[in-house]
Design an enzyme around this catalytic site. Structure first.
Site, PDB file in Angstrom:
ATOM      1  N   THR A  75      44.465  41.512  43.171  1.00  0.00           N
ATOM      2  CA  THR A  75      43.418  42.057  42.302  1.00  0.00           C
ATOM      3  C   THR A  75      44.038  42.822  41.140  1.00  0.00           C
ATOM      4  O   THR A  75      43.628  42.669  39.983  1.00  0.00           O
ATOM      5  CB  THR A  75      42.506  42.996  43.139  1.00  0.00           C
ATOM      6  OG1 THR A  75      41.901  42.213  44.170  1.00  0.00           O
ATOM      7  CG2 THR A  75      41.443  43.660  42.288  1.00  0.00           C
ATOM      8  N   ASN A 162      39.212  29.990  46.655  1.00  0.00           N
ATOM      9  CA  ASN A 162      39.364  30.654  47.945  1.00  0.00           C
ATOM     10  C   ASN A 162      38.254  30.325  48.939  1.00  0.00           C
ATOM     11  O   ASN A 162      38.397  30.572  50.123  1.00  0.00           O
ATOM     12  CB  ASN A 162      39.447  32.181  47.760  1.00  0.00           C
ATOM     13  CG  ASN A 162      38.389  32.711  46.833  1.00  0.00           C
ATOM     14  OD1 ASN A 162      38.308  32.317  45.669  1.00  0.00           O
ATOM     15  ND2 ASN A 162      37.563  33.603  47.326  1.00  0.00           N
ATOM     16  N   SER A 212      49.998  36.884  45.936  1.00  0.00           N
ATOM     17  CA  SER A 212      49.790  38.081  46.743  1.00  0.00           C
ATOM     18  C   SER A 212      50.450  37.926  48.116  1.00  0.00           C
ATOM     19  O   SER A 212      50.354  36.867  48.744  1.00  0.00           O
ATOM     20  CB  SER A 212      48.276  38.312  46.904  1.00  0.00           C
ATOM     21  OG  SER A 212      48.029  39.439  47.707  1.00  0.00           O
ATOM     22  N   THR A 254      55.785  54.376  41.215  1.00  0.00           N
ATOM     23  CA  THR A 254      56.958  54.088  42.044  1.00  0.00           C
ATOM     24  C   THR A 254      56.669  52.921  42.978  1.00  0.00           C
ATOM     25  O   THR A 254      55.623  52.873  43.624  1.00  0.00           O
ATOM     26  CB  THR A 254      57.342  55.351  42.849  1.00  0.00           C
ATOM     27  OG1 THR A 254      57.512  56.418  41.912  1.00  0.00           O
ATOM     28  CG2 THR A 254      58.634  55.145  43.625  1.00  0.00           C
ATOM     29  N   CYS A 340      36.352  39.011  50.593  1.00  0.00           N
ATOM     30  CA  CYS A 340      36.207  40.038  49.568  1.00  0.00           C
ATOM     31  C   CYS A 340      34.758  40.216  49.146  1.00  0.00           C
ATOM     32  O   CYS A 340      34.405  41.231  48.589  1.00  0.00           O
ATOM     33  CB  CYS A 340      37.034  39.681  48.336  1.00  0.00           C
ATOM     34  SG  CYS A 340      38.720  39.362  48.758  1.00  0.00           S
TER      35      CYS A 340
HETATM   36  N1  PLP Z   1      42.464  35.788  44.062  1.00  0.00           N
HETATM   37  C1  PLP Z   1      42.061  34.995  45.065  1.00  0.00           C
HETATM   38  C2  PLP Z   1      41.811  33.554  44.791  1.00  0.00           C
HETATM   39  C3  PLP Z   1      41.874  35.520  46.349  1.00  0.00           C
HETATM   40  O1  PLP Z   1      41.476  34.728  47.338  1.00  0.00           O
HETATM   41  C4  PLP Z   1      42.115  36.900  46.550  1.00  0.00           C
HETATM   42  C5  PLP Z   1      41.878  37.502  47.875  1.00  0.00           C
HETATM   43  O2  PLP Z   1      41.220  36.955  48.722  1.00  0.00           O
HETATM   44  C6  PLP Z   1      42.546  37.672  45.466  1.00  0.00           C
HETATM   45  C7  PLP Z   1      42.701  37.091  44.243  1.00  0.00           C
HETATM   46  C8  PLP Z   1      42.810  39.123  45.621  1.00  0.00           C
HETATM   47  O3  PLP Z   1      44.009  39.350  46.279  1.00  0.00           O
HETATM   48  P1  PLP Z   1      44.282  40.778  46.967  1.00  0.00           P
HETATM   49  O4  PLP Z   1      43.538  40.772  48.254  1.00  0.00           O
HETATM   50  O5  PLP Z   1      45.763  40.806  47.167  1.00  0.00           O
HETATM   51  O6  PLP Z   1      43.811  41.794  46.027  1.00  0.00           O
END
Ligand code: PLP
Length: 396
Positions: A75, A162, A212, A254, A340
């Site tokens: 994110t 996702n 990530s 940091t 999410c």
């Molecule tokens: N982008 C996609 C396609 C994702 O599926 C996700 C999390 O599910 C993210 C970004 C966000 O990643 P993070 O959970 O590391 O913030």
């Protein structure tokens, strides 16, 4: 105790032994990588080594001027790319220009895009019906932006959706954008494609790219943003969080070395075992399809390319939440759409963009596989679903 079957690997993954080991070892490297004494230098060396492992996992050349920036999560990487681009001095405040995103992007792209729209940017979404990025629509949108003299400053195309597992043609989209607007920053959110398909930022035509750690069997707390040398040279991105200037000035604060070192270990592990892990998931997906076939579910299968890990399907008029609870009681863990979006009352944008009837979107289940899963996990899911469909439908 019931046996647990974790099939929610797109939400997060169980840390691998390599990731755990690296985390434990990094706990003893507690110095600040910016300090110049021994403890600091030791931490800085681990940071350099970690950066190089992540860079290698993205196919970057050893002496490339491109940069890998460590952040705290995908994110954050997406936000730094998009907002950092919008804040660049290159922007004309009176005519800020156009931002393009594909429809059904993760909220970490969609929501900053909405923020920019409120600030006066022209926001255009490229349709992704049936899981295919509409390149014809993109071309028309670019012609329109040219005509309106609203230059495209940023275009974001996710690599893999996702929720549906659709694999988008980011390379073609990037070439089309660059033909119309060579100065535009093309960003790729590759969070769900990382370690699932082989790519490099160049092979996707991406100026900036997000991955990530916790999606590749490492811990939360680390992610990376690739920024191309050309983007840096053109000053197309500026830091959005001023501070001590860590991470080449792009992400002050940091560094979280424990998470970063374990991220690097998982990245290396994933790179070295890519083919065998992919083969395991392909075999498992074929088995999942076989086990789902007799059940009363409708798979939202992308028409174009897709990854094997993600399988999204609609239940026969049973709310996802009801089925999730039922399966959870049996130790089978899956999700409804993306994890999410659990905080949001909004229906899934990705499924709507895919073409799922909004009235059915709350009957969707997402199963996401990993190479650590086994046929037993798939059997438990199929049995649980079969039982759930029979009993929960009767209760309606
Ligand atoms: N982008 C996609 C396609 C994702 O599926 C996700 C999390 O599910 C993210 C970004 C966000 O990643 P993070 O959970 O590391 O913030």
């Amino acid at each position: 105790m019931i046996t647990e079957h974790y099939l929610d690997n797109s939400a997060t993954t169980r840390p691998s032994e390599a990731a755990k080991q690296a985390l434990i070892e990094a706990a003893d490297v507690w110095g600040n990588p910016s300090s110049v004494h021994r403890a600091g230098l030791e931490a800085a060396a681990l940071l350099v080594e970690s950066r190089s492992k992540v860079a290698k996992s993205l196919g970057l050349q050893r002496f490339s001027q491109d940069k890998i920036i460590f952040t705290s999560c995908g994110t954050e990487s997406n936000n730094i790319a998009m907002l950092g681009c919008a804040r660049s001095k290159n922007r004309n405040r009176d005519n800020p220009g156009t931002v393009i995103v594909s429809a059904g992007e993760h909220p970490s792209i969609e929501n900053p895009a909405l923020l920019l729209e409120k600030e006066g940017y022209n926001l255009v979404r490229i349709p992704t019906a049936r899981g295919v990025l509409d390149l014809g629509y993109l071309k028309n949108a670019l012609e329109d932006a040219k005509e309106k003299k609203s230059p495209v400053i940023f275009a974001a195309f996710m690599l893999v959706n996702n929720e549906t597992g659709a694999l988008y043609d980011v390379k073609s989209a990037s070439s089309i954008v660059k033909k119309f607007f060579p100065d535009a920053t093309v960003h790729c959110d590759a969070v769900q494609g990382y370690m699932k398909v082989k790519f490099t930022p160049a092979s996707l035509g991406a100026d900036t790219l997000t991955v990530s750690a916790h999606k590749i069997h490492s811990f939360r707390g680390a992610a990376a943003l690739f920024i191309s040398a050309e983007t840096i040279k053109r000053k197309n991105i500026v830091p959005v969080m001023p501070g001590g200037g860590q991470e080449f000035g792009f992400r002050s604060g940091t560094e979280n070395l424990c998470s970063i070192a374990s991220f690097a270990a998982a990245a290396e592990d994933g790179r070295l075992h890519f083919d065998e892990n992919s083969a395991k998931v392909a075999e498992l997906r074929a088995y999942l399809d076989e086990r789902l076939a007799p059940l009363d579910v409708k798979i939202n299968l992308p028409e174009g390319a897709r990854i094997n890990n993600i399988c999204n399907f609609l239940l026969p008029d049973i709310k996802s939440e009801t089925m999730l609870n039922f399966l959870s009681g049996k130790g089978v863990y899956v999700s409804a759409g993306s994890a999410c979006s659990a905080y949001s009352k909004k229906k899934s944008g990705a499924l709507e963009a895919f073409g799922v009837d909004p009235n059915n979107a709350d009957c969707a289940i997402r199963v996401s596989l990993s190479y650590v899963n086994t046929r037993d996990d798939v059997d438990a899911l199929a049995e649980g679903l079969g039982e759930g469909i029979a009993t929960l439908q009767r209760k309606r």
